[in-house]
Scaffold this motif. Structure first.
Motif, PDB file in Angstrom:
ATOM      1  N   ALA A 155       0.816  -1.219   0.000  1.00  0.00           N
ATOM      2  CA  ALA A 155       0.000   0.000   0.000  1.00  0.00           C
ATOM      3  C   ALA A 155       0.848   1.267   0.000  1.00  0.00           C
ATOM      4  CB  ALA A 155      -0.962   0.000   1.190  1.00  0.00           C
ATOM      5  N   GLY A 156       1.872   1.289   0.858  1.00  0.00           N
ATOM      6  CA  GLY A 156       2.723   2.473   0.949  1.00  0.00           C
ATOM      7  C   GLY A 156       3.440   2.759  -0.370  1.00  0.00           C
ATOM      8  N   ARG A 157       3.876   1.690  -1.046  1.00  0.00           N
ATOM      9  CA  ARG A 157       4.613   1.840  -2.296  1.00  0.00           C
ATOM     10  C   ARG A 157       3.721   2.292  -3.439  1.00  0.00           C
ATOM     11  NH1 ARG A 157       9.869   2.301  -1.706  1.00  0.00           N
ATOM     12  NH2 ARG A 157      11.089   1.685  -3.502  1.00  0.00           N
ATOM     13  N   LEU A 158       2.485   1.836  -3.420  1.00  0.00           N
ATOM     14  CA  LEU A 158       1.585   2.107  -4.545  1.00  0.00           C
ATOM     15  C   LEU A 158       0.822   3.418  -4.389  1.00  0.00           C
ATOM     16  CD1 LEU A 158       0.017  -1.466  -4.979  1.00  0.00           C
ATOM     17  CD2 LEU A 158       2.013  -0.520  -6.141  1.00  0.00           C
ATOM     18  N   SER A 159       0.668   3.867  -3.145  1.00  0.00           N
ATOM     19  CA  SER A 159      -0.178   5.035  -2.895  1.00  0.00           C
ATOM     20  C   SER A 159       0.245   6.267  -3.693  1.00  0.00           C
ATOM     21  CB  SER A 159      -0.145   5.386  -1.400  1.00  0.00           C
ATOM     22  OG  SER A 159      -0.854   6.588  -1.196  1.00  0.00           O
ATOM     23  N   PRO A 179       2.008  10.272  -0.899  1.00  0.00           N
ATOM     24  CA  PRO A 179       3.181   9.699  -0.238  1.00  0.00           C
ATOM     25  C   PRO A 179       2.865   9.259   1.191  1.00  0.00           C
ATOM     26  CG  PRO A 179       3.710  11.816  -1.244  1.00  0.00           C
ATOM     27  CD  PRO A 179       2.217  11.657  -1.329  1.00  0.00           C
ATOM     28  N   VAL A 180       3.331   8.060   1.548  1.00  0.00           N
ATOM     29  CA  VAL A 180       3.151   7.526   2.894  1.00  0.00           C
ATOM     30  C   VAL A 180       4.493   7.638   3.601  1.00  0.00           C
ATOM     31  CG1 VAL A 180       2.783   5.392   4.196  1.00  0.00           C
ATOM     32  CG2 VAL A 180       1.263   5.972   2.286  1.00  0.00           C
ATOM     33  N   GLU A 181       4.471   8.149   4.828  1.00  0.00           N
ATOM     34  CA  GLU A 181       5.713   8.341   5.578  1.00  0.00           C
ATOM     35  C   GLU A 181       6.381   6.986   5.838  1.00  0.00           C
ATOM     36  OE1 GLU A 181       7.022  10.036   9.823  1.00  0.00           O
ATOM     37  OE2 GLU A 181       5.114  10.824   9.091  1.00  0.00           O
ATOM     38  N   ALA A 182       7.652   6.859   5.484  1.00  0.00           N
ATOM     39  CA  ALA A 182       8.381   5.618   5.717  1.00  0.00           C
ATOM     40  C   ALA A 182       9.475   5.875   6.737  1.00  0.00           C
ATOM     41  CB  ALA A 182       8.987   5.121   4.406  1.00  0.00           C
ATOM     42  N   THR A 183       9.784   4.872   7.576  1.00  0.00           N
ATOM     43  CA  THR A 183      10.857   5.065   8.546  1.00  0.00           C
ATOM     44  C   THR A 183      12.191   4.608   7.969  1.00  0.00           C
ATOM     45  OG1 THR A 183      10.601   2.910   9.624  1.00  0.00           O
ATOM     46  CG2 THR A 183       9.229   4.690  10.453  1.00  0.00           C
ATOM     47  N   GLU A 184      12.172   4.035   6.769  1.00  0.00           N
ATOM     48  CA  GLU A 184      13.427   3.635   6.110  1.00  0.00           C
ATOM     49  C   GLU A 184      13.201   3.696   4.598  1.00  0.00           C
ATOM     50  OE1 GLU A 184      13.795  -0.657   7.426  1.00  0.00           O
ATOM     51  OE2 GLU A 184      11.758  -0.145   8.001  1.00  0.00           O
TER      52      GLU A 184
END
Lengths: 209, 209
Positions: free
Chosen positions: A171-175, A178-183
């Motif tokens: 989900a984070g990659r496709l959204s 932008p979805v906040e990532a910790t890495e």
């Protein structure tokens, strides 16, 4: 030999329906369901809005039909990849890799198939689509347990969990938002991480990876 | 001391809005979003359909507000359960157990919050809701890796995967339409199976379970 008029009409109808589906799919693959209002689809096909409605009862029906086509194609690719493998572990890896890589490469379409907020009619198709993946995975897990590749486990739960895990972790990659990532990670890192988690989740032997 | 008329009006407005939300929630908990058309909600509140629309721009806004209330309450329960635990493994177990047991016990509401096909406005809330669970889980995984409870892993992926795994593995149990199962299980079996899979997925030590 000449076709009868009704055959010709029927063929022309089928062709226009196909044009509507293919054009909608292109629009959705470029900008999601949100980029495919009926007027835009009709214009792109050189048709009137009224004639779109002579093929589909409404926008939701058209979108649901496009969804089914896209989803069936994805599912067929996963099945094909699975059938090319021998062991249950390899087949499970084929599900994860094929699902994840195709989603990452066809990002907007994958987002729309899996997550884009859209008409409830499409949501219904989504539930059916996910069930199909769960069924493919259930069969692999049963075989893997029988063959001693995986420990005994609750197969229905594990199969559903894997499909939920794969799709939610994308989900984070496709959204498109932008979805906040910790890495930060490459696409390959993402796919490897999903694969590692799924194999660990079902207790696959690290040696057989 | 007398309130000014505007304060009284404001309080009455807030009370009616609250009545609409609470009544809608009850209807949804009993029969899903499908059981909550505006007319039914208005009747149950002894209000006119017009006055419902003086509080919410439309049905989707009302349903989205009910969704947020229900979702916030679920999330608060999960956070409370997590805060009562010490180790990362225990906190992860608290997420799984609280999420799963509350879903199973409030089955119809959980189905509606997680899966029921409904207006895109509610689907948008759903994406935000899932992100909140992923954030809670991300923090637990970081702590668990730092404490040596879990092996190093891709935390963003693992957290999203766990939330996807928990929610998807409940789909069959919550669905109002029976889903074909290859084995029968009690609710406790289901929760235990989800828990076992989640702990295995992040590489938690069996001993610390």
């Amino acid at each position: 030999m000449a076709y009868r008029a009704t055959d010709k009409t029927r063929a022309a109808q089928a062709q226009r329906r196909e044009l509507l589906l293919a054009t909608s799919e292109k629009l959705i693959a470029a900008g999601g369901f949100a980029a495919a209002p009926v007027k835009v689809i009709a214009d792109a096909c050189g048709m009137s809005v009224g004639s779109v409605y002579s093929h589909f009862a409404g926008r939701a029906d058209l979108l649901a039909a496009v969804f089914r086509r896209g989803a069936d194609q994805e599912l067929a690719e996963v099945r094909k990849a699975v059938e090319a493998c021998e062991s249950a572990t390899d087949r499970l890896q084929a599900v994860v890799r094929t699902f994840a890589w195709r989603a990452i490469r066809g990002r907007q379409m994958a987002w729309s198939l899996l997550f884009e907020p859209v008409d409830p009619r499409v949501d219904e198709e989504r539930l059916i689509y996910r069930r199909s993946y769960v069924e493919v995975t259930t069969a692999i897990l049963h075989d893997g347990i029988a063959a001693g590749e995986f420990p005994a486990q609750h197969v229905d739960i594990a199969a559903a969990a894997l499909i939920g895990a794969i799709s939610e972790s994308l989900a984070g990659r496709l959204s498109p938002v932008p979805v906040e990532a910790t890495e930060s990670s490459s696409d390959a890192d993402i796919v490897d991480a999903i694969l590692e988690l799924c194999l660990r989740a079902v207790g696959a032997e690290p040696a057989s990876r």
